[in-house]
Scaffold this active site. Structure first.
Site, PDB file in Angstrom:
ATOM      1  CB  CYS A  90      -0.927  -0.002   1.207  1.00 30.03           C
ATOM      2  SG  CYS A  90      -1.822  -1.554   1.416  1.00 30.03           S
ATOM      3  CG  HIS A 150      -2.132   4.417   4.927  1.00 30.13           C
ATOM      4  ND1 HIS A 150      -1.920   4.285   3.572  1.00 30.13           N
ATOM      5  CD2 HIS A 150      -2.310   3.153   5.414  1.00 30.13           C
ATOM      6  CE1 HIS A 150      -1.955   2.999   3.248  1.00 30.13           C
ATOM      7  NE2 HIS A 150      -2.199   2.293   4.335  1.00 30.13           N
ATOM      8  CD  GLU A 155      -2.251   7.661   8.925  1.00 37.41           C
ATOM      9  OE1 GLU A 155      -1.781   8.476   8.101  1.00 37.41           O
ATOM     10  OE2 GLU A 155      -3.221   6.917   8.663  1.00 37.41           O
ATOM     11  CG  HIS A 206      -6.237   0.774   0.563  1.00 36.80           C
ATOM     12  ND1 HIS A 206      -5.264   1.222  -0.310  1.00 36.80           N
ATOM     13  CD2 HIS A 206      -5.577   0.388   1.696  1.00 36.80           C
ATOM     14  CE1 HIS A 206      -4.081   1.113   0.271  1.00 36.80           C
ATOM     15  NE2 HIS A 206      -4.251   0.620   1.482  1.00 36.80           N
ATOM     16  CG  PHE A 215      -0.675  -5.924   3.898  1.00 38.00           C
ATOM     17  CD1 PHE A 215      -1.388  -5.073   4.715  1.00 38.00           C
ATOM     18  CD2 PHE A 215      -1.345  -7.020   3.350  1.00 38.00           C
ATOM     19  CE1 PHE A 215      -2.735  -5.298   4.994  1.00 38.00           C
ATOM     20  CE2 PHE A 215      -2.680  -7.259   3.616  1.00 38.00           C
ATOM     21  CZ  PHE A 215      -3.381  -6.399   4.432  1.00 38.00           C
TER      22      PHE A 215
END
Length: 416
Positions: free
Chosen positions: A168, A308, A319, A345, A404
């Site tokens: 990502c 994110h 985050e 996403h 990930f």
């Protein structure tokens, strides 16, 4: 630690291209994001009736045959098709003549899930019909570097062509790669960004069994809820976002108008888990701190954070911790939002979209919201732009991306 590059030497962004669940180009995508428009709906690309999650952020209305021609479309995986269309738009937007300088134009477009739909189709064909049913273009079209290579072929770019896969964080890192290639003198221009199109049954079955996807099938527009107490997972999406990054000297010489400066960035690792973020946010905070230091931006000077913000329980909390640890008291006054609330996403394209949001937010003096943020999580106590856009005049911004495997990538921008 590498020294900060002087602002005059920062590479600049001069062109944008995008295909997302809310628009088939960069301007329509931006207007939809500022307007708080959701592009999430029922899956149409396969029969999802047997799955726990039946919604996604799909790119609707894109005709690859019209864009590329029947022969090229047949041989090209969807993630590369989207990348080609976005790259063409970015080149046109930048007014870039590639032919005149082809050896000095590079490509850095990353992908993560890449050609998984094509893999699924060909494996089914192999099992059901035998080896002769497998496409001769299957292997070449689905490998991770192919979006970059197809764009280079399409546009005639003969400089360095690269493709990195950071899950990502891929699209964000592609911008950092472009910056490094230009500062190293290996290219004057880099076509950079991310593209992914992994909406297929096998991916959704695997993620559904893992547990990170939202299951709000009856409320697609309200399913992606970053930083909200009622969030239940992320919404999978697809798309491509591509930028033209070039040296400031090159942009000035050809009279280009930059959107902004690509001022710095950083990459760190959680080294913690295959999919879960490290809970304290320490290493993500390190990426934020380093990106700001390398860009020469003090925490109190930072004007916007494109988060994110995936809407998973663990990501949003970690985050938020990372932002507070990196910025200290300044975090109370820095606006934060997540476009994933509207598009889902986009995996490899997500970080590039965040970069585009930073640039256009600084240009237009308006920051898009996190929609669906009706009940903020007390553990995510930041200055959220909730529900509707906010007028602001940021001169600096960062795009966060956490992938990930614990890959943390942050890119910093300054207003042109």
């Amino acid at each position: 630690m590498p020294p900060a590059v002087t602002p005059a030497a920062d590479p600049v962004v001069t062109g944008l291209g995008a295909l997302t669940p809310v628009g088939l180009d960069a301007p329509s995508t931006w207007q939809a994001l500022v307007g708080g428009q959701s592009g999430i709906g029922p899956i149409t690309q396969f029969d999802a009736s047997g799955l726990a999650t039946r919604i996604a952020g799909e790119v609707s209305g894109f005709d690859p045959v019209e864009a590329l021609g029947a022969k090229r479309a047949h041989r090209t995986a969807r993630f590369s098709q989207l990348a080609i269309a976005a790259a063409r738009e970015a080149v046109m937007d930048a007014g870039l003549d590639i032919e005149a300088q082809a050896d000095r134009v590079g490509v850095a477009i990353g992908s993560a899930v890449a050609g998984t739909p094509e893999t699924e189709r060909n494996v089914r064909a192999l099992v059901d019909e035998g080896p002769r049913a497998v496409s001769p273009f299957y292997v070449a079209s689905t490998i991770l570097n192919m979006a970059s290579c197809e764009v280079a072929i399409d546009l005639g770019a003969h400089g360095p062509v690269t493709a990195s896969a950071l899950a990502c964080a891929t699209g964000t890192y592609a911008l950092l790669e472009a910056r490094r290639l230009i500062l190293a003198g290996e290219a004057d221009v880099v076509i950079a960004g991310g593209a992914d199109a992994g909406i297929n049954e096998a991916v959704f079955a695997g993620l559904s069994n893992m547990g990170p996807l939202s299951e709000r099938n009856d409320d697609p527009a309200g399913a992606s809820r970053p930083f909200d107490s009622d969030r239940d997972g992320f919404v999978f999406g697809e798309g491509a976002v591509v930028m033209i990054v070039e040296s400031a000297e090159h942009a000035v010489a050809r009279g280009a108008t930059p959107y902004g400066r690509l001022a710095g960035g950083a990459l760190t690792s959680d080294a913690f888990h295959m999919s879960a973020p490290e809970p304290s946010g320490d290493y993500a905070a390190g990426a934020i701190r380093l990106a700001l230091e390398r860009a020469g931006i003090a925490p109190a000077e930072l004007g916007y954070i494109c988060a994110h913000g995936t809407a998973t329980r663990a990501n949003d909390t970690s985050e938020s911790h990372a932002i507070r640890k990196a910025l200290g008291d300044a975090a109370d006054h820095i606006p934060v939002s997540s476009p994933k609330s509207m598009v889902g996403h986009l995996i490899a394209a997500a970080g590039a979209l965040a970069g585009m949001v930073c640039l256009l937010g600084m240009r237009d003096g308006v920051l898009p919201p996190t929609i669906n943020l009706t009940n903020p999580d007390p553990e995510c106590d930041l200055d959220h732009i909730a529900l509707t856009a906010r007028k602001a005049e940021p001169t600096t911004a960062i795009a966060n991306a956490f992938g990930f495997g614990g890959q943390n990538c942050v890119v910093a921008f300054r207003r042109a």
